[in-house]
Design a protein around this motif. Structure first.
Motif, PDB file in Angstrom:
ATOM      1  N   GLN A 117       0.810  -1.211   0.000  1.00  0.00           N
ATOM      2  CA  GLN A 117       0.000   0.000   0.000  1.00  0.00           C
ATOM      3  C   GLN A 117       0.847   1.267   0.000  1.00  0.00           C
ATOM      4  OE1 GLN A 117      -3.172   0.365  -0.284  1.00  0.00           O
ATOM      5  NE2 GLN A 117      -4.026  -1.652   0.138  1.00  0.00           N
ATOM      6  N   GLY A 118       2.153   1.101   0.090  1.00  0.00           N
ATOM      7  CA  GLY A 118       3.002   2.288   0.068  1.00  0.00           C
ATOM      8  C   GLY A 118       3.093   3.020   1.393  1.00  0.00           C
ATOM      9  N   VAL A 119       2.714   2.358   2.463  1.00  0.00           N
ATOM     10  CA  VAL A 119       2.792   2.988   3.784  1.00  0.00           C
ATOM     11  C   VAL A 119       4.189   2.757   4.376  1.00  0.00           C
ATOM     12  CG1 VAL A 119       1.921   2.880   6.156  1.00  0.00           C
ATOM     13  CG2 VAL A 119       0.323   2.842   4.225  1.00  0.00           C
ATOM     14  N   LEU A 120       4.726   1.576   4.111  1.00  0.00           N
ATOM     15  CA  LEU A 120       6.085   1.261   4.537  1.00  0.00           C
ATOM     16  C   LEU A 120       6.944   0.972   3.302  1.00  0.00           C
ATOM     17  CD1 LEU A 120       5.428  -1.217   7.513  1.00  0.00           C
ATOM     18  CD2 LEU A 120       5.877   1.245   7.621  1.00  0.00           C
ATOM     19  N   ARG A 121       8.237   1.214   3.460  1.00  0.00           N
ATOM     20  CA  ARG A 121       9.190   0.840   2.429  1.00  0.00           C
ATOM     21  C   ARG A 121      10.084  -0.242   3.025  1.00  0.00           C
ATOM     22  NH1 ARG A 121       9.990   4.955  -0.792  1.00  0.00           N
ATOM     23  NH2 ARG A 121      10.170   6.398   0.962  1.00  0.00           N
ATOM     24  N   ARG A 122      10.396  -1.248   2.217  1.00  0.00           N
ATOM     25  CA  ARG A 122      11.227  -2.354   2.682  1.00  0.00           C
ATOM     26  C   ARG A 122      12.629  -2.129   2.146  1.00  0.00           C
ATOM     27  NH1 ARG A 122      11.738  -7.839   0.864  1.00  0.00           N
ATOM     28  NH2 ARG A 122      11.897  -9.346   2.564  1.00  0.00           N
ATOM     29  N   ILE A 123      13.543  -1.847   3.071  1.00  0.00           N
ATOM     30  CA  ILE A 123      14.878  -1.416   2.666  1.00  0.00           C
ATOM     31  C   ILE A 123      15.926  -2.365   3.216  1.00  0.00           C
ATOM     32  CG2 ILE A 123      16.570   0.420   2.953  1.00  0.00           C
ATOM     33  CD1 ILE A 123      14.299   2.376   2.968  1.00  0.00           C
ATOM     34  N   PRO A 124      16.813  -2.871   2.341  1.00  0.00           N
ATOM     35  CA  PRO A 124      17.852  -3.790   2.811  1.00  0.00           C
ATOM     36  C   PRO A 124      18.840  -3.057   3.699  1.00  0.00           C
ATOM     37  CG  PRO A 124      18.128  -3.306   0.464  1.00  0.00           C
ATOM     38  CD  PRO A 124      16.885  -2.628   0.897  1.00  0.00           C
ATOM     39  N   TYR A 125      19.197  -3.683   4.803  1.00  0.00           N
ATOM     40  CA  TYR A 125      20.217  -3.069   5.654  1.00  0.00           C
ATOM     41  C   TYR A 125      21.447  -3.957   5.753  1.00  0.00           C
ATOM     42  CZ  TYR A 125      18.710  -6.009   9.624  1.00  0.00           C
ATOM     43  OH  TYR A 125      18.390  -7.065  10.441  1.00  0.00           O
ATOM     44  N   GLN A 126      21.388  -5.143   5.172  1.00  0.00           N
ATOM     45  CA  GLN A 126      22.590  -5.968   5.027  1.00  0.00           C
ATOM     46  C   GLN A 126      22.368  -7.019   3.951  1.00  0.00           C
ATOM     47  OE1 GLN A 126      23.009  -8.003   8.924  1.00  0.00           O
ATOM     48  NE2 GLN A 126      22.222  -9.816   7.929  1.00  0.00           N
ATOM     49  N   GLU A 127      23.446  -7.421   3.314  1.00  0.00           N
ATOM     50  CA  GLU A 127      23.418  -8.537   2.379  1.00  0.00           C
ATOM     51  C   GLU A 127      23.842  -9.781   3.150  1.00  0.00           C
ATOM     52  OE1 GLU A 127      22.578  -8.384  -0.963  1.00  0.00           O
ATOM     53  OE2 GLU A 127      22.004  -6.319  -0.487  1.00  0.00           O
ATOM     54  N   SER A 128      23.448 -10.918   2.682  1.00  0.00           N
ATOM     55  CA  SER A 128      23.919 -12.212   3.173  1.00  0.00           C
ATOM     56  C   SER A 128      23.992 -12.335   4.690  1.00  0.00           C
ATOM     57  CB  SER A 128      25.255 -12.556   2.550  1.00  0.00           C
ATOM     58  OG  SER A 128      26.336 -11.992   3.205  1.00  0.00           O
ATOM     59  N   PRO A 129      22.948 -12.782   5.371  1.00  0.00           N
ATOM     60  CA  PRO A 129      21.687 -13.031   4.693  1.00  0.00           C
ATOM     61  C   PRO A 129      20.951 -11.728   4.455  1.00  0.00           C
ATOM     62  CG  PRO A 129      21.483 -13.586   7.007  1.00  0.00           C
ATOM     63  CD  PRO A 129      22.878 -13.114   6.791  1.00  0.00           C
ATOM     64  N   LYS A 130      20.211 -11.675   3.391  1.00  0.00           N
ATOM     65  CA  LYS A 130      19.455 -10.450   3.092  1.00  0.00           C
ATOM     66  C   LYS A 130      18.538 -10.132   4.257  1.00  0.00           C
ATOM     67  CE  LYS A 130      19.451  -9.178  -1.612  1.00  0.00           C
ATOM     68  NZ  LYS A 130      18.759  -8.274  -2.541  1.00  0.00           N
TER      69      LYS A 130
END
Lengths: 171, 171
Positions: free
Chosen positions: A63-76
């Motif tokens: 719905q665009g209320v939250l954004r899912r942002i990576p803060y580390q790779e491996s494990p994602k």
DNA sequence: TTTGACAGTTCAATTTTAGAACTGTATGAA
DNA sequence: TTCATACAGTTCTAAAATTGAACTGTCAAA
């Protein structure tokens, strides 16, 4: 009513309710405003089942209320952050808190106090008119149909339909 | 979590959610603010099942949000009217509508417009600080524990408990 | 090599909700 | 008198959502 239909109703409140109108979603958003960002954070703060939490977070992202942002790779790994659309929910959250502060506190008083950085004081939120700045109350507001159909009109047309139907049934 | 526990949580938002935080309840309240008062009125406007409607109305009366007032004898009939506690929900309703107006409208535009009787203009609701009158945003507000326990404290203590528990389990 | 943190997914059991029919009182019409 | 309708619920079963608990998989640190 199926709940995804809500978002298409010609009523802004119904559409909003379609997005955030369930208990867990509101509590998740409370945590967002208290700076929680990660799956485990939400889960341990709320005691929500992991299943539902995953589902609700997905929906809020969709719905665009939250954004899912990576803060580390491996494990994602990802964090869930409020978008501007999400931040704009703030008046709703404050209104909910303030009603609770006014009508639901026990002897001990308010669980939280709010300080306004700009003026440095503890405050309550007040809803005012954008045009004249006066506080709003239900009785001073009149509702008019806007360019999109109004729930009042829709209500009237539903009632007409129901009447037609019952006449047909009678005939 | 059982939902009646919500009302006892040391968080005003959780308590408010315990009272009005489900979809049908919010839609019923919308109707109340649009001057619907009777069982059939709610039912036909919303399409809610009669079963749930009866239950939700009972709950709202129990919580003091609505008052059940007889409007005729034989057969006894009642109307459901907002109490002051219920009227005080207005800022929440307006905040929900406004967010929908801002973020959920389709091409056709807003379903409803709001006119402020006092100034005669179409307006948007704005949430301001009771102390300085400036519009509020999440970032300008800091939260402090009040006389009742704060959810942040509770959260911290829950996390402590969890750690103690896991240490015990390890030992 | 084992343990724990983290972010989920899966599944059976329970709880809620939907949908529809039914109850009961009274009014107005045929 | 009898029939239909308005109104405010209650009752019942089927379907959907939620819970609780266990499981998956990756990686880091001990």
């Amino acid at each position: 009513m199926k709940w995804d239909e809500l978002e298409e109703e010609p009523c802004s409140m119904a559409r909003t309710i379609g997005v955030i109108g369930d208990r867990w979603t509101l509590l998740i958003l409370r945590e967002c405003f208290l700076r929680t960002r990660r799956f485990e954070g939400f889960q341990s703060a709320l005691g929500i089942t992991r299943h539902l939490l995953a589902e609700r977070l997905k929906k809020l992202v969709r719905q665009g209320v939250l954004r899912r942002i990576p803060y580390q790779e491996s494990p994602k790994r990802h964090e869930y952050i409020l978008t501007q659309k999400g931040l704009d929910l703030y008046p709703i959250m404050m209104a909910l808190v303030h009603w609770g502060d006014t009508h639901m506190v026990d002897e001990r008083g308010r669980p939280l106090l709010h300080e306004h950085r700009k003026c440095g004081k503890m405050f309550d939120p007040v809803m005012v008119c954008s045009e004249c700045g006066e506080p709003l109350s239900a009785k001073e507001v009149h509702v008019h149909p806007g360019p999109g159909a109004s729930p009042a009109l829709e209500k009237a047309s539903l009632e007409k339909k129901a009447k037609l139907k019952s006449r047909k049934a009678a005939a």
